[in-house]
Design an enzyme around this catalytic site. Sequence first.
Site, short mmCIF file in Angstrom:
data_model
loop_
_atom_site.label_atom_id
_atom_site.label_comp_id
_atom_site.label_asym_id
_atom_site.label_seq_id
_atom_site.Cartn_x
_atom_site.Cartn_y
_atom_site.Cartn_z
N CYS A 32 19.99 46.44 22.42
CA CYS A 32 20.99 45.84 23.27
C CYS A 32 22.35 46.14 22.58
O CYS A 32 22.84 45.69 21.49
CB CYS A 32 20.94 44.35 23.80
SG CYS A 32 22.52 43.62 24.53
N CYS A 35 25.09 43.55 22.61
CA CYS A 35 24.42 42.23 21.80
C CYS A 35 24.93 42.57 20.57
O CYS A 35 25.47 41.73 19.90
CB CYS A 35 22.91 41.97 21.86
SG CYS A 35 22.34 41.58 23.24
#
Length: 107
Positions: A32, A35
């Site tokens: 991600c 993230c």
Amino acid sequence: MAKSVSVSDANFENEVLKSDEPVVVDFWAEWCGPCKMMSPLVDELAAEVAGKAKVVKVNIDESPNAPTKYGVRGIPTFMVFKGGQVAATKVGSMSKSQLVEWVNTSV
């Protein structure tokens, strides 16, 4: 300097649900992009809120039970737990000031 702690399904209950202080949980994954962008901010947050709250990270690929139980659908998802209950949830990336402000109003 306080740093965020990695938490797994195995120790989620002890580290988060049974914590005496509020816990900020960052649900994330290796693949991600947002993230990864948030990761250093989350570590900085851990230092800033030390003594007031604990900051932990849960890799949703390695520990799928907790994110499933708490309805995590998009990542990064941040949750504040108080007394074993979800007190606040925020989904998506944000600036450090937004993150700090959200945590300060949530803990």
